[in-house]
Scaffold this active site. Structure first.
Site, mmCIF file in Angstrom:
data_model
loop_
_atom_site.group_PDB
_atom_site.id
_atom_site.type_symbol
_atom_site.label_atom_id
_atom_site.label_comp_id
_atom_site.label_asym_id
_atom_site.label_seq_id
_atom_site.Cartn_x
_atom_site.Cartn_y
_atom_site.Cartn_z
ATOM 1 N N TYR A 55 -17.592 -34.169 -0.489
ATOM 2 C CA TYR A 55 -16.847 -34.210 -1.746
ATOM 3 C C TYR A 55 -16.957 -35.592 -2.393
ATOM 4 O O TYR A 55 -16.396 -36.572 -1.908
ATOM 5 C CB TYR A 55 -15.384 -33.859 -1.519
ATOM 6 C CG TYR A 55 -15.148 -32.504 -0.902
ATOM 7 C CD1 TYR A 55 -16.012 -31.434 -1.149
ATOM 8 C CD2 TYR A 55 -14.068 -32.269 -0.059
ATOM 9 C CE1 TYR A 55 -15.808 -30.189 -0.583
ATOM 10 C CE2 TYR A 55 -13.850 -31.025 0.503
ATOM 11 C CZ TYR A 55 -14.725 -29.986 0.244
ATOM 12 O OH TYR A 55 -14.508 -28.751 0.806
ATOM 13 N N HIS A 119 -19.400 -27.580 8.027
ATOM 14 C CA HIS A 119 -19.235 -27.306 6.605
ATOM 15 C C HIS A 119 -20.327 -26.396 6.056
ATOM 16 O O HIS A 119 -21.505 -26.746 6.063
ATOM 17 C CB HIS A 119 -19.235 -28.638 5.850
ATOM 18 C CG HIS A 119 -18.712 -28.544 4.453
ATOM 19 N ND1 HIS A 119 -18.555 -29.643 3.636
ATOM 20 C CD2 HIS A 119 -18.286 -27.482 3.711
ATOM 21 C CE1 HIS A 119 -18.074 -29.273 2.477
ATOM 22 N NE2 HIS A 119 -17.917 -27.955 2.495
#
Length: 314
Positions: A55, A119
């Site tokens: 992110y 992820h």
């Protein structure tokens, strides 16, 4: 804010979780606002914070670390991820994820992580995740650096493939329990049989279930987005916000350990917490459900083609 157990991990999480991805997209000079959003979440009883080095290219972890500095460590549950570092930068090797955990510890300013997750596993080799990535995380778990171990992704069969072949404490899947797509509920028992707790994310379907509408990059097929836009128009005509209906539905009916919602502004946090405590407009909910019925439980492909149905369907 209600709290409950995160499966068998020994962790307790708030029913609404703070998705920290927007902290990685703050405008210039917006860091203070992001930090205030985290502090507001804590004040309102949100105790579960989920982030990733992906992110904002580590920016979200850095900002979240600053925001949590000085907060008693036992007052929140901190989760981050390994394996994804850019739009097309995936590395689930044992060496890389081990370094990744240590880098995240530094950015987040903590001596341990409560939950570390692989992820978006659908973009990797699922066999590697099973036989190399998760064992590497379990080795770190034995040192006390991390607590629970999980996997995240979009295609439910890909998550099930991993869960059914190695011990996984948690899964996160996004856009899979919403007003438009409720498939995650049908897979709950399949994950539970393996002792895996389920966290849901993006109840607003990455913006599609809002009055503003889906962003241009949204991967959903056109007919899904068209129906979501019609549901938004229906809400606007009644002076309501589709996001409110969508969030209330996900939190009040899902029964998942926690529902993650992205935020980077204190007012967004206050609004979301207020919404989940307000009475549900049953007539509006029924109208929105009828509007979305033709595209109910439809989704879209994500990740490698071979990872769409590697373990069959529920």
């Amino acid at each position: 804010m209600k709290r409950g157990p995160l499966g068998d991990t020994g962790l307790e999480v708030s029913e609404l979780g703070f998705g920290a991805a927007p902290l990685g997209r703050l405008p210039r000079g917006g860091e203070r606002r992001g930090i205030d959003a985290v502090h507001t979440a804590l004040e309102l009883g949100i105790t579960f914070f989920d982030v990733s080095p992906f992110y904002g290219g580590t920016v979200a972890e850095t900002v979240l670390g600053k925001a949590l500095r000085g907060v008693e460590r036992s007052e929140y549950v901190l989760a981050t991820k390994v394996g994804r570092y850019g739009e097309a930068d995936f590395d689930f090797s044992a060496g890389r994820v081990t370094r990744s955990v240590r880098e995240s510890l530094d950015r987040l300013g903590t001596d341990h992580l409560d939950l570390v997750q692989c992820h978006d596993v659908e973009f990797g080799d699922l066999g590697q995740v099973v036989h190399e990535t998760i064992p590497a995380l379990r080795a770190l778990q034995e040192t006390g650096l991390i607590g629970a171990v999980g996997v995240t992704g979009f295609p439910l069969p890909a998550l099930a493939y991993v869960v059914e072949r190695t011990q996984v404490d948690t899964i996160i899947s996004y856009c899979q329990y919403t007003l438009q797509n409720r498939r995650l509920a049908a897979w709950r028992d399949r994950f539970a049989r393996h002792g895996t707790a389920v966290i849901t994310a993006s109840p607003l379907s990455m913006g599609a279930l809002t009055n503003r509408g889906a962003p241009s990059w949204h991967p959903a097929p056109e007919d899904i987005l068209r129906r979501c836009a019609e549901a938004a128009a229906l809400c606007r005509d009644r002076g309501e916000e589709l996001a409110r209906v969508a969030l209330q539905f996900a939190v009040n009916t899902g029964g998942f350990a926690s529902t993650l919602v992205g935020a980077a502004d204190p007012e967004e946090v206050r609004r979301d917490v207020r919404w989940i405590t307000e009475p549900v407009d049953d007539d509006l909910l029924r109208a929105v459900e009828e509007c979305l019925e033709p595209v109910r439980d439809r989704s879209w492909p994500s990740g490698r083609p071979e990872n769409q149905e590697p373990g069959g369907t529920a």
